[in-house]
Design a protein around this motif. Structure first.
Motif, PDB file in Angstrom:
ATOM      1  N   THR A 264      47.254  36.905  50.637  1.00 19.42           N
ATOM      2  CA  THR A 264      45.825  37.239  50.165  1.00 19.42           C
ATOM      3  C   THR A 264      46.288  38.415  48.875  1.00 19.42           C
ATOM      4  O   THR A 264      45.625  38.596  47.851  1.00 19.42           O
ATOM      5  CB  THR A 264      44.990  37.914  50.789  1.00 19.42           C
ATOM      6  OG1 THR A 264      45.463  39.184  51.711  1.00 19.42           O
ATOM      7  CG2 THR A 264      44.453  37.001  51.969  1.00 19.42           C
ATOM      8  N   LEU A 265      47.401  38.982  49.018  1.00 22.85           N
ATOM      9  CA  LEU A 265      47.899  39.978  48.246  1.00 22.85           C
ATOM     10  C   LEU A 265      48.739  39.329  46.993  1.00 22.85           C
ATOM     11  O   LEU A 265      49.168  39.963  46.125  1.00 22.85           O
ATOM     12  CB  LEU A 265      48.694  41.055  48.845  1.00 22.85           C
ATOM     13  CG  LEU A 265      48.117  42.002  49.668  1.00 22.85           C
ATOM     14  CD1 LEU A 265      49.026  42.990  50.556  1.00 22.85           C
ATOM     15  CD2 LEU A 265      46.912  42.983  48.942  1.00 22.85           C
ATOM     16  N   LEU A 267      51.771  37.757  47.466  1.00 25.64           N
ATOM     17  CA  LEU A 267      53.414  37.598  47.355  1.00 25.64           C
ATOM     18  C   LEU A 267      53.678  36.190  47.582  1.00 25.64           C
ATOM     19  O   LEU A 267      52.972  35.448  48.317  1.00 25.64           O
ATOM     20  CB  LEU A 267      53.844  38.501  48.668  1.00 25.64           C
ATOM     21  CG  LEU A 267      53.433  39.811  48.585  1.00 25.64           C
ATOM     22  CD1 LEU A 267      53.702  40.688  49.995  1.00 25.64           C
ATOM     23  CD2 LEU A 267      53.852  40.782  47.485  1.00 25.64           C
TER      24      LEU A 267
ATOM     25  N   ARG B  50      37.629  31.617  54.381  1.00 24.59           N
ATOM     26  CA  ARG B  50      39.005  31.493  54.339  1.00 24.59           C
ATOM     27  C   ARG B  50      39.328  30.326  53.485  1.00 24.59           C
ATOM     28  O   ARG B  50      40.584  30.234  53.010  1.00 24.59           O
ATOM     29  CB  ARG B  50      39.574  31.468  55.782  1.00 24.59           C
ATOM     30  CG  ARG B  50      39.691  32.728  56.711  1.00 24.59           C
ATOM     31  CD  ARG B  50      39.934  32.670  58.044  1.00 24.59           C
ATOM     32  NE  ARG B  50      41.018  31.829  58.326  1.00 24.59           N
ATOM     33  CZ  ARG B  50      42.414  32.670  58.468  1.00 24.59           C
ATOM     34  NH1 ARG B  50      42.255  34.049  58.753  1.00 24.59           N
ATOM     35  NH2 ARG B  50      43.342  31.914  58.716  1.00 24.59           N
ATOM     36  N   ASN B  53      39.936  31.551  49.608  1.00 23.62           N
ATOM     37  CA  ASN B  53      41.314  32.193  49.084  1.00 23.62           C
ATOM     38  C   ASN B  53      42.401  30.993  49.683  1.00 23.62           C
ATOM     39  O   ASN B  53      43.547  31.597  49.743  1.00 23.62           O
ATOM     40  CB  ASN B  53      41.664  33.522  49.125  1.00 23.62           C
ATOM     41  CG  ASN B  53      41.576  33.854  50.494  1.00 23.62           C
ATOM     42  OD1 ASN B  53      41.304  33.022  51.511  1.00 23.62           O
ATOM     43  ND2 ASN B  53      42.025  35.215  50.855  1.00 23.62           N
ATOM     44  N   LEU B  55      43.224  30.350  52.457  1.00 17.49           N
ATOM     45  CA  LEU B  55      44.027  30.450  53.893  1.00 17.49           C
ATOM     46  C   LEU B  55      43.905  29.333  54.718  1.00 17.49           C
ATOM     47  O   LEU B  55      44.687  29.160  55.626  1.00 17.49           O
ATOM     48  CB  LEU B  55      43.598  31.705  54.550  1.00 17.49           C
ATOM     49  CG  LEU B  55      43.908  33.006  53.908  1.00 17.49           C
ATOM     50  CD1 LEU B  55      43.476  34.217  54.681  1.00 17.49           C
ATOM     51  CD2 LEU B  55      45.596  33.356  53.754  1.00 17.49           C
ATOM     52  N   ASP B  78      47.684  30.690  43.456  1.00 13.90           N
ATOM     53  CA  ASP B  78      47.943  32.086  42.909  1.00 13.90           C
ATOM     54  C   ASP B  78      46.913  32.726  42.261  1.00 13.90           C
ATOM     55  O   ASP B  78      46.896  34.002  42.061  1.00 13.90           O
ATOM     56  CB  ASP B  78      49.607  32.020  42.231  1.00 13.90           C
ATOM     57  CG  ASP B  78      50.669  31.979  43.202  1.00 13.90           C
ATOM     58  OD1 ASP B  78      50.410  32.418  44.216  1.00 13.90           O
ATOM     59  OD2 ASP B  78      51.859  31.816  42.635  1.00 13.90           O
ATOM     60  N   ARG B  81      44.024  33.719  44.109  1.00  5.42           N
ATOM     61  CA  ARG B  81      44.357  34.953  45.335  1.00  5.42           C
ATOM     62  C   ARG B  81      44.258  36.351  44.245  1.00  5.42           C
ATOM     63  O   ARG B  81      44.241  37.287  44.859  1.00  5.42           O
ATOM     64  CB  ARG B  81      45.692  34.532  45.884  1.00  5.42           C
ATOM     65  CG  ARG B  81      45.522  33.831  47.069  1.00  5.42           C
ATOM     66  CD  ARG B  81      46.767  33.574  47.867  1.00  5.42           C
ATOM     67  NE  ARG B  81      46.499  32.469  48.894  1.00  5.42           N
ATOM     68  CZ  ARG B  81      47.208  31.917  49.487  1.00  5.42           C
ATOM     69  NH1 ARG B  81      48.623  32.177  49.426  1.00  5.42           N
ATOM     70  NH2 ARG B  81      46.904  30.752  50.638  1.00  5.42           N
ATOM     71  N   MET B  86      40.712  40.227  50.281  1.00  4.87           N
ATOM     72  CA  MET B  86      40.197  40.200  51.727  1.00  4.87           C
ATOM     73  C   MET B  86      40.753  41.174  52.501  1.00  4.87           C
ATOM     74  O   MET B  86      41.616  41.957  52.834  1.00  4.87           O
ATOM     75  CB  MET B  86      41.039  38.897  52.200  1.00  4.87           C
ATOM     76  CG  MET B  86      40.386  38.288  53.309  1.00  4.87           C
ATOM     77  SD  MET B  86      40.750  36.639  53.720  1.00  4.87           S
ATOM     78  CE  MET B  86      39.533  36.173  54.950  1.00  4.87           C
ATOM     79  N   SER B 106      51.697  45.100  46.499  1.00  3.94           N
ATOM     80  CA  SER B 106      51.566  43.725  45.543  1.00  3.94           C
ATOM     81  C   SER B 106      51.271  44.230  43.864  1.00  3.94           C
ATOM     82  O   SER B 106      51.641  43.367  43.267  1.00  3.94           O
ATOM     83  CB  SER B 106      50.081  43.307  45.941  1.00  3.94           C
ATOM     84  OG  SER B 106      49.574  42.345  45.145  1.00  3.94           O
ATOM     85  N   VAL B 110      53.771  41.719  42.634  1.00  5.71           N
ATOM     86  CA  VAL B 110      52.994  40.656  42.258  1.00  5.71           C
ATOM     87  C   VAL B 110      52.687  41.102  40.406  1.00  5.71           C
ATOM     88  O   VAL B 110      52.713  40.308  39.667  1.00  5.71           O
ATOM     89  CB  VAL B 110      52.107  40.199  42.830  1.00  5.71           C
ATOM     90  CG1 VAL B 110      51.247  38.956  42.256  1.00  5.71           C
ATOM     91  CG2 VAL B 110      52.262  39.948  44.183  1.00  5.71           C
ATOM     92  N   ARG B 154      43.578  48.724  50.051  1.00  8.25           N
ATOM     93  CA  ARG B 154      44.718  47.833  49.578  1.00  8.25           C
ATOM     94  C   ARG B 154      44.255  46.502  48.774  1.00  8.25           C
ATOM     95  O   ARG B 154      44.838  46.082  47.809  1.00  8.25           O
ATOM     96  CB  ARG B 154      45.494  47.237  50.898  1.00  8.25           C
ATOM     97  CG  ARG B 154      46.825  46.459  50.314  1.00  8.25           C
ATOM     98  CD  ARG B 154      47.533  46.237  51.663  1.00  8.25           C
ATOM     99  NE  ARG B 154      46.849  45.293  52.649  1.00  8.25           N
ATOM    100  CZ  ARG B 154      47.348  44.787  53.793  1.00  8.25           C
ATOM    101  NH1 ARG B 154      48.530  45.152  54.316  1.00  8.25           N
ATOM    102  NH2 ARG B 154      46.492  43.830  54.658  1.00  8.25           N
ATOM    103  N   ALA B 155      43.129  46.013  49.258  1.00  6.09           N
ATOM    104  CA  ALA B 155      42.484  45.087  48.569  1.00  6.09           C
ATOM    105  C   ALA B 155      42.125  45.162  47.249  1.00  6.09           C
ATOM    106  O   ALA B 155      42.057  44.503  46.154  1.00  6.09           O
ATOM    107  CB  ALA B 155      41.495  44.278  49.531  1.00  6.09           C
ATOM    108  N   LEU B 158      44.175  45.276  43.947  1.00  4.25           N
ATOM    109  CA  LEU B 158      44.299  44.022  42.965  1.00  4.25           C
ATOM    110  C   LEU B 158      43.240  43.961  41.964  1.00  4.25           C
ATOM    111  O   LEU B 158      43.306  42.834  41.114  1.00  4.25           O
ATOM    112  CB  LEU B 158      44.353  42.888  43.715  1.00  4.25           C
ATOM    113  CG  LEU B 158      45.656  42.643  44.900  1.00  4.25           C
ATOM    114  CD1 LEU B 158      45.035  41.698  45.641  1.00  4.25           C
ATOM    115  CD2 LEU B 158      46.764  42.458  43.999  1.00  4.25           C
TER     116      LEU B 158
END
Lengths: 364, 247
Positions: A264-265, A267, B50, B53, B55, B78, B81, B86, B106, B110, B154-155, B158
């Motif tokens: 989800t990040l 990577l 889910r 994105n 998953l 990509d 995401r 999430m 990230s 990224v 953290r989410a 992004l």
């Protein structure tokens, strides 16, 4: 409504720490442990003085085999007499300084690689540089240095060379194989599985035998790879198969949520493996990997089967050379046992340090 | 409703051959809309979000997220995401990295952001979830509520357009639920699109624009929180509400 009255903490009624408490808890906990303690104590009291007498007081430190035959204790004179042959084997006597220098250089490099300050990209270049220098100096054949063929390289330098190179090369191979066995691509997965199962299915001695004797037969005439390299490849591939399974165990213990979070990040697969999965998986299997390293170190003694004489082989040769010294091989073996122990125990201590490092994030 | 940012069009998914977990899902989420998804366990609500994105992959139907159709195309996945953050029930912080490193990972790898800039941005997010003083600790040194707030920060690093929450308070001690919900309510007020699987009906009433009730892989009912809680339309949702609100 009743009020809440906090109870103040108070010390334990009986002391839980200190030497007396330790003895009570560990040595004389109940009648069974007490009996065990006494029994082992008696054996030690009986054994230790005898060993001390044999190894120290009645031992011969200086002298020749006649004095050794006459004495009732250990004959350490044999080690004094033979130690250069035990340590350097068939490497030409006058050139021992080269083997010593090279080995000191390699050990220095290994020690440096074990410390955090050296974990930088240029460490790889340093390894390449040191190895080139090592091979050049050991082989010789230039600048007036006598040329020494690789099958004369022996003793402790050979043990350290084989062990360190096979560990360094086996580790990345093992990581790739372990990842491959969990790959989503069936071809890669089965290839890695076949590799592991094939290598694990045969004893190291037969791998070495094939590397040394079968391989040249399969190659076209005139084409040959140095025996040392073939043997090194054999040990490396063998160690990698076992290590891959240890690492796979670590990979399996990583929760799926870690990989999902990485996804989800944003990577990529390799970023996820390198930064999320492997650091955690490898940290978990440090004891197992070190187990592999230590057994690889000792497995190098099997190269005697293909006429390479590392520490154990050189020791055997030294003892068999003269019949008069042969009765005292036990002292010789104790000597190399001590050398093996020093190396293996150092590795063990290092692995404990690594474990402490990687567990820092788990301390609350 | 504004232009939809997430569109499910007859989406179907199976686990194996026989377990039909999502059945003909039709759903549109507007940009900036806050959606709460609820329903009994096994109803497919986690699977639903889910899929957004990737998953989980759906096998039939169209799923479009911010103009990108989600297919096998890795490039598209990509892209999506990067726009979708999430938060998981089990936090899923990386235990071997510090809080700050969890946040900068990230953006640095990224987003190719320089370290210093990534750290500044991370600290800003940590302040937002009121946990900046813990930046150099490791996740396991924090309480559950603190860990979940770090996961939210953290989410947010992004700068996502859409935030997905998969039962974010279900693994928390009762005393810690409020601190996480408070952070989520603040986020909701700032206009980010949120899709949240939760049983926190107080949260739903406070921030949701729409409540979606799922059962057996289908959307049974969707309505505003007031209408859903005060006047549920179906027998199934009435039964569900009586169970979770009845005590």
């Amino acid at each position: 409504m009743s009020t809440f009255n906090a109870i103040a903490p108070r010390p334990a009624p009986q002391s839980n720490s200190g030497p007396v408490a330790w003895c009570r808890a560990n040595l004389f906990h109940d009648w069974k442990t007490s009996a065990g303690t006494l029994l082992i104590g008696l054996i030690l009291v009986w054994l230790l003085p005898r060993f001390f007498q044999w190894a120290i007081t009645n031992a011969v430190w200086y002298g020749n085999y006649d004095t050794c035959h006459a004495a009732s204790g250990a004959c350490w004179a044999v080690v004094r007499e033979k130690f250069r042959f035990i340590l350097f084997g068939r490497y030409p006597h006058a050139e021992h300084w080269r083997a010593l220098l090279c080995t000191a250089m390699l050990l220095g490099l290994i020690l440096a690689s074990c410390t955090r300050a050296f974990w930088r990209p240029w460490l790889v270049a340093l390894w390449v540089g040191v190895l080139v220098l090592y091979l050049a100096l050991m082989r010789g054949g230039f600048a007036g240095l006598r040329f020494v063929e690789t099958d004369l390289w022996s003793g402790l330098p050979l043990t350290i060379l084989l062990a360190s190179l096979s560990m360094v090369m086996a580790f990345p191979i093992a990581v790739c194989i372990a990842l491959g066995r969990r790959s989503g691509m069936p071809a890669i997965r089965s290839l890695c599985t076949v590799y592991v199962e094939l290598i694990r299915g045969v004893p190291l001695i037969s791998v070495l035998f094939m590397a040394s004797f079968m391989f040249p037969l399969l190659m076209p005439q005139g084409f040959n790879i140095d025996v040392l390299i073939r043997v090194l490849a054999g040990i490396t591939l063998f160690a990698a198969a076992y290590m891959a399974e240890v690492i796979r165990g670590g990979l399996q213990a990583i929760p799926k949520g870690q990989i999902e979070a990485a996804a989800t990040l944003g990577l990529s697969y390799w970023q996820t493996q390198r930064m999320i999965v492997l650091p955690q998986a490898l940290a978990m299997v440090v004891p197992g990997i070190m187990n592999n390293f230590i057994s690889t170190f000792k497995d190098t003694s099997l190269v005697a089967i293909v006429s390479l004489y590392e520490l154990t082989g050189a020791m055997g040769m030294a003892m068999n050379a003269e019949a008069d010294w042969r009765p005292f091989r036990i002292e010789g073996y104790l000597f190399i046992a001590l050398i093996y122990f020093v190396f293996c125990y150092s590795m063990s201590l290092y692995s404990q340090w690594i474990e402490a490092q990687v567990n820092k994030s788990k301390q609350r | 409703m504004t232009e939809p940012i997430i569109t499910f069009d007859k989406v179907n998914k199976w686990y194996g051959n026989n377990f039909h977990v999502l059945r003909d899902i039709d759903l549109q989420v507007g940009a900036g809309e806050r959606i709460v998804v609820c329903g009994p366990s096994g109803s497919g609500k986690s699977t639903l979000i889910r899929c957004i994105n990737r998953l989980e992959e759906h096998q039939q139907g169209r799923l479009v997220v911010d103009g990108v159709e989600i297919t096998d195309d890795l490039k598209a996945i990509d892209d999506v995401r990067k726009k979708v953050g999430m938060v998981f029930q089990q936090f899923n912080l990386f235990p071997h990295l510090t809080v700050l490193e969890n946040l900068t990972l990230s953006p640095m790898w990224v987003g190719r952001m320089p370290k210093k800039e990534a750290e500044e941005k991370a600290m800003e997010q940590l302040r937002r979830v009121r946990i900046a003083e813990q930046a150099l600790k490791y996740p396991l040194q924090l309480s559950g509520g603190q860990q979940q707030r770090v996961a939210i920060a953290r989410a947010l690093c992004l700068t996502p357009k859409i935030m997905l929450f998969d039962e974010p308070t279900s693994a928390l001690d009762p005393e810690m639920i409020k601190e996480v919900l408070d952070v989520m309510i603040e986020m909701a007020e700032q206009g980010i699109t949120m899709v949240c699987v939760t049983h926190e009906m107080g949260f739903a009433k406070a921030v949701a624009d729409r409540v979606i009730f799922m059962d057996e892989g289908q959307i049974v009912e969707q309505n505003t929180p007031e209408a859903f809680f005060n006047n549920p339309q179906s027998e199934r949702s009435r039964d569900f509400l009586s169970k979770i609100l009845g005590h």
